[in-house]
Design a protein around this motif. Structure first.
Motif, mmCIF file in Angstrom:
data_model
loop_
_atom_site.group_PDB
_atom_site.id
_atom_site.type_symbol
_atom_site.label_atom_id
_atom_site.label_comp_id
_atom_site.label_asym_id
_atom_site.label_seq_id
_atom_site.Cartn_x
_atom_site.Cartn_y
_atom_site.Cartn_z
ATOM 1 N N ARG A 50 73.443 60.546 56.343
ATOM 2 C CA ARG A 50 72.468 61.396 55.650
ATOM 3 C C ARG A 50 72.790 62.846 55.980
ATOM 4 N NH1 ARG A 50 65.864 61.619 56.474
ATOM 5 N NH2 ARG A 50 65.478 63.143 54.819
ATOM 6 N N SER A 102 77.968 63.650 48.233
ATOM 7 C CA SER A 102 77.122 63.896 47.070
ATOM 8 C C SER A 102 77.413 65.301 46.561
ATOM 9 C CB SER A 102 75.655 63.787 47.505
ATOM 10 O OG SER A 102 74.799 64.471 46.624
ATOM 11 N N LEU A 125 77.379 59.221 45.138
ATOM 12 C CA LEU A 125 76.576 59.518 46.340
ATOM 13 C C LEU A 125 75.390 60.425 46.016
ATOM 14 C CD1 LEU A 125 79.499 60.140 48.861
ATOM 15 C CD2 LEU A 125 77.976 58.144 48.791
ATOM 16 N N SER A 127 71.812 62.037 44.686
ATOM 17 C CA SER A 127 70.420 61.627 44.860
ATOM 18 C C SER A 127 69.834 61.114 43.545
ATOM 19 C CB SER A 127 69.588 62.822 45.335
ATOM 20 O OG SER A 127 68.227 62.472 45.432
ATOM 21 N N ARG A 135 68.627 54.868 39.664
ATOM 22 C CA ARG A 135 68.964 54.188 40.918
ATOM 23 C C ARG A 135 69.998 53.086 40.731
ATOM 24 N NH1 ARG A 135 67.988 49.801 44.124
ATOM 25 N NH2 ARG A 135 67.556 50.201 46.331
ATOM 26 N N ILE A 138 73.565 54.460 39.893
ATOM 27 C CA ILE A 138 74.221 55.154 41.001
ATOM 28 C C ILE A 138 74.618 54.181 42.104
ATOM 29 C CG2 ILE A 138 73.823 56.819 42.859
ATOM 30 C CD1 ILE A 138 72.289 58.531 40.823
ATOM 31 N N ILE A 139 73.712 53.303 42.493
ATOM 32 C CA ILE A 139 74.038 52.337 43.553
ATOM 33 C C ILE A 139 75.140 51.390 43.079
ATOM 34 C CG2 ILE A 139 73.142 50.440 44.964
ATOM 35 C CD1 ILE A 139 72.302 53.273 45.869
ATOM 36 N N LEU A 142 78.374 53.210 43.502
ATOM 37 C CA LEU A 142 78.749 53.298 44.908
ATOM 38 C C LEU A 142 79.275 51.960 45.415
ATOM 39 C CD1 LEU A 142 79.062 54.824 47.514
ATOM 40 C CD2 LEU A 142 76.595 54.519 47.946
ATOM 41 N N THR A 160 75.491 61.576 52.105
ATOM 42 C CA THR A 160 74.616 61.262 50.984
ATOM 43 C C THR A 160 73.163 61.539 51.357
ATOM 44 O OG1 THR A 160 74.118 59.544 49.342
ATOM 45 C CG2 THR A 160 74.525 58.785 51.604
ATOM 46 N N HIS A 161 72.248 60.791 50.752
ATOM 47 C CA HIS A 161 70.818 61.038 50.870
ATOM 48 C C HIS A 161 70.099 59.830 51.453
ATOM 49 C CE1 HIS A 161 71.311 64.572 48.168
ATOM 50 N NE2 HIS A 161 72.280 63.820 47.671
ATOM 51 N N THR A 164 69.806 56.660 49.225
ATOM 52 C CA THR A 164 71.057 55.920 49.071
ATOM 53 C C THR A 164 71.287 55.009 50.268
ATOM 54 O OG1 THR A 164 71.956 57.785 47.824
ATOM 55 C CG2 THR A 164 73.536 56.154 48.653
#
Length: 198
Positions: A50, A102, A125, A127, A135, A138-139, A142, A160-161, A164
């Protein structure tokens, strides 16, 4: 008032286990063992980190990913935190790591301040805070990226955040904290534990 019923041996054992916290590992996610940073030097390891301390929550309305003036950014404490973590990683023998970030400024700055080499922006990566519809995409991106990484390759650091990392650990992560994973050729690498935040 009726007398209390004696506990059976099985119930007493179960209570003892619960009291001792021995069943805590049965729940998905949650806290993981603290790992030394030297674990990251082993082949096929990934640190999902993070970003360092950036006071606040989310981003201001109308923020633009490429414009740092419109975003929530690292403060002096966050910048010092990122530099210190970079120093700890170098002291642990982490050299030649591949560093991805990110596209958010607080992540890019954290990644650069680690001082471990070139930083490659990676949209997977980014947000998705306040964008629940993004979501899954993006996931998914990744997970596909992780599945392509060599299982015996050099260390990889992904800045990343919170959200994530939470998608991979089901646990909260402090600023500047993260989890180490072992790559296995899939999009769901095995979580080995967390790094300590100093």
């Amino acid at each position: 008032m009726p007398p209390a019923m004696p506990l059976s041996r099985t119930r007493r054992s179960l209570c003892a286990l619960l009291a001792g916290g021995l069943l805590a590992g049965a729940a998905p996610g949650g806290a993981a063992a603290a790992l030394p940073l030297t674990e990251l030097a082993k082949p096929g390891r990934v640190l999902m980190l993070r970003h360092a301390l950036a006071p606040g929550n989310g981003d201001p309305p109308g923020f633009v990913a490429g414009d740092c003036a419109t975003q929530r950014n690292l403060d002096a404490t966050g910048r010092a935190q990122a530099r210190a973590l970079g120093g700890r990683l170098r002291a642990a023998g982490i050299a030649g790591a591949q560093v991805y970030s990110s596209e958010w400024c607080r992540c890019l700055e954290t990644a650069r301040l680690l001082g471990l080499g070139p930083v490659t922006p990676l949209p997977a990566l980014n947000s998705f805070y306040g964008q629940a519809q993004a979501r899954e995409r993006i996931i998914g991106e990744l997970r596909a990226f992780l599945a392509r990484l060599p299982v015996d390759g050099p260390p990889v650091i992904l800045v990343t955040h919170q959200l994530t990392i939470n998608a991979f650990t089901d646990a909260g992560t402090p600023s500047g904290g993260g989890s180490i994973f072992q790559l296995d050729g899939s999009g769901t690498p095995r979580r080995l534990g967390d790094i300590a935040v100093d």
